[in-house]
Design a protein around this motif. Structure first.
Motif, PDB file in Angstrom:
ATOM      1  N   VAL A   7      30.825  42.712  37.503  1.00 36.43           N
ATOM      2  CA  VAL A   7      32.319  43.067  37.824  1.00 36.43           C
ATOM      3  C   VAL A   7      32.584  42.247  39.183  1.00 36.43           C
ATOM      4  CG1 VAL A   7      34.381  44.332  37.703  1.00 36.43           C
ATOM      5  CG2 VAL A   7      32.650  44.487  36.180  1.00 36.43           C
ATOM      6  N   ARG A   8      33.547  41.646  39.387  1.00 36.31           N
ATOM      7  CA  ARG A   8      33.998  41.330  40.776  1.00 36.31           C
ATOM      8  C   ARG A   8      35.354  41.000  40.622  1.00 36.31           C
ATOM      9  NH1 ARG A   8      35.543  36.245  40.370  1.00 36.31           N
ATOM     10  NH2 ARG A   8      34.540  34.731  38.702  1.00 36.31           N
ATOM     11  N   PRO A   9      36.061  41.038  42.113  1.00 35.71           N
ATOM     12  CA  PRO A   9      37.575  40.861  42.182  1.00 35.71           C
ATOM     13  C   PRO A   9      37.884  39.503  41.783  1.00 35.71           C
ATOM     14  CG  PRO A   9      36.621  41.912  44.223  1.00 35.71           C
ATOM     15  CD  PRO A   9      35.270  41.559  43.351  1.00 35.71           C
ATOM     16  N   CYS A  59      47.839  40.963  45.004  1.00 35.63           N
ATOM     17  CA  CYS A  59      46.962  41.855  44.659  1.00 35.63           C
ATOM     18  C   CYS A  59      47.919  42.969  43.974  1.00 35.63           C
ATOM     19  CB  CYS A  59      46.100  42.786  45.934  1.00 35.63           C
ATOM     20  SG  CYS A  59      44.981  41.857  46.472  1.00 35.63           S
ATOM     21  N   GLN A  62      45.823  44.925  41.211  1.00 31.81           N
ATOM     22  CA  GLN A  62      44.266  44.803  41.469  1.00 31.81           C
ATOM     23  C   GLN A  62      43.547  43.975  40.356  1.00 31.81           C
ATOM     24  OE1 GLN A  62      41.920  47.187  44.037  1.00 31.81           O
ATOM     25  NE2 GLN A  62      43.760  48.436  43.976  1.00 31.81           N
ATOM     26  N   GLN A  64      40.179  42.555  38.457  1.00 35.24           N
ATOM     27  CA  GLN A  64      38.810  42.260  38.393  1.00 35.24           C
ATOM     28  C   GLN A  64      38.508  41.637  37.284  1.00 35.24           C
ATOM     29  OE1 GLN A  64      36.211  45.629  39.858  1.00 35.24           O
ATOM     30  NE2 GLN A  64      37.682  45.898  41.686  1.00 35.24           N
ATOM     31  N   ALA A 114      34.903  50.092  36.582  1.00 37.02           N
ATOM     32  CA  ALA A 114      35.458  49.487  37.990  1.00 37.02           C
ATOM     33  C   ALA A 114      36.765  49.782  38.349  1.00 37.02           C
ATOM     34  CB  ALA A 114      35.214  47.984  37.668  1.00 37.02           C
ATOM     35  N   GLY A 118      37.888  51.815  41.784  1.00 37.56           N
ATOM     36  CA  GLY A 118      39.045  51.176  42.592  1.00 37.56           C
ATOM     37  C   GLY A 118      40.007  51.957  42.627  1.00 37.56           C
TER      38      GLY A 118
END
Length: 175
Positions: A7-9, A59, A62, A64, A114, A118
Motif C-alpha cells: 500500500v502506498r500513497p 489530499c 488522502q 492510498q 492503511a 493514517g
C-alpha cells in the motif's frame, strides 16, 4: 492463500487506474440494485478520473492504493469526517474499492489497515463510513472490520439521477 499487497500513497499518475477500479467495482456492486442505464451513466471513468486527480492533488481525501506486483488492485480515500456535527477526532472512509477480480482476496482489509493507521496519525479516535443499505457486500465488509450500523442515521442520498438509501457505520479506531 492470501496475497501480500503493498500500500502506498496515490500519485497523479494513478488517477486513471483508480477511476477504472471505482467504475468496475461500482458496476459490479450495484448491478441489480440500480437500473442498468443509470448505472452506466454514473460509471463514467472520465468523470471519476477528474475527481480522483483533484483528490490526490489536494489530499482531500488522502488516497492510498493497493498494489499487486506492478498493478493497482484497489484504493481507499479517507480523511476527517464530512458529517457537519462530527467531532474533530472522527475520521471517515470516503471510499474503499478493490477491482472485482480481487474481491475476497485481502485487498480491502489491507486498505482498511492503511486507512486506520493514517487516521490514527491524524489524531482521530473514531471512524465512520456511509454505505448503501442494499450493498450487502460492503455492509458485510465493514461489519467484519468492526463497524456497527447506526440505523438512526439512515438517509437518502442523490447520486446523479439515482436516489440511494445509505446508513452510517462507525467504530473506534483502537481495538
Amino acid at each position: 492463500m492470501s496475497t501480500h499487497y503493498q500500500v502506498r500513497p496515490a500519485t497523479l499518475r494513478d488517477a486513471k487506474a483508480i477511476a477504472q477500479i471505482h467504475s468496475a467495482a461500482a458496476l459490479e456492486a450495484y448491478r441489480g440494485i440500480v437500473p442498468d442505464d443509470q448505472l452506466k451513466a454514473m460509471s463514467s471513468v472520465e468523470k471519476r478520473q477528474a475527481y480522483w486527480r483533484e483528490a490526490i492533488e489536494f489530499c482531500e481525501p488522502q488516497v492510498q492504493v493497493a498494489v499487486d506486483g506492478d498493478k493497482i488492485v484497489g484504493f481507499v480515500g479517507f480523511d476527517r469526517s464530512r458529517d457537519p456535527k462530527s467531532r474533530q477526532t472522527t475520521g471517515e472512509i470516503w471510499a474503499i474499492y478493490a477491482t472485482p477480480t480481487h474481491w475476497n482476496k485481502g485487498v480491502g482489509i489491507t486498505l482498511w489497515d492503511a486507512a486506520r493507521e493514517g487516521l490514527l496519525e491524524e489524531g482521530c479516535t473514531n471512524v465512520t463510513a456511509w454505505v448503501p443499505l442494499r450493498n450487502e457486500r460492503a455492509l458485510r465488509f465493514h461489519e467484519m472490520a468492526g463497524f456497527k450500523r447506526e440505523m438512526s442515521t439512515a438517509k437518502t442520498a442523490q447520486v446523479g439521477p439515482i436516489k440511494i438509501e445509505e446508513v452510517r457505520l462507525q467504530r473506534p479506531l483502537n481495538g
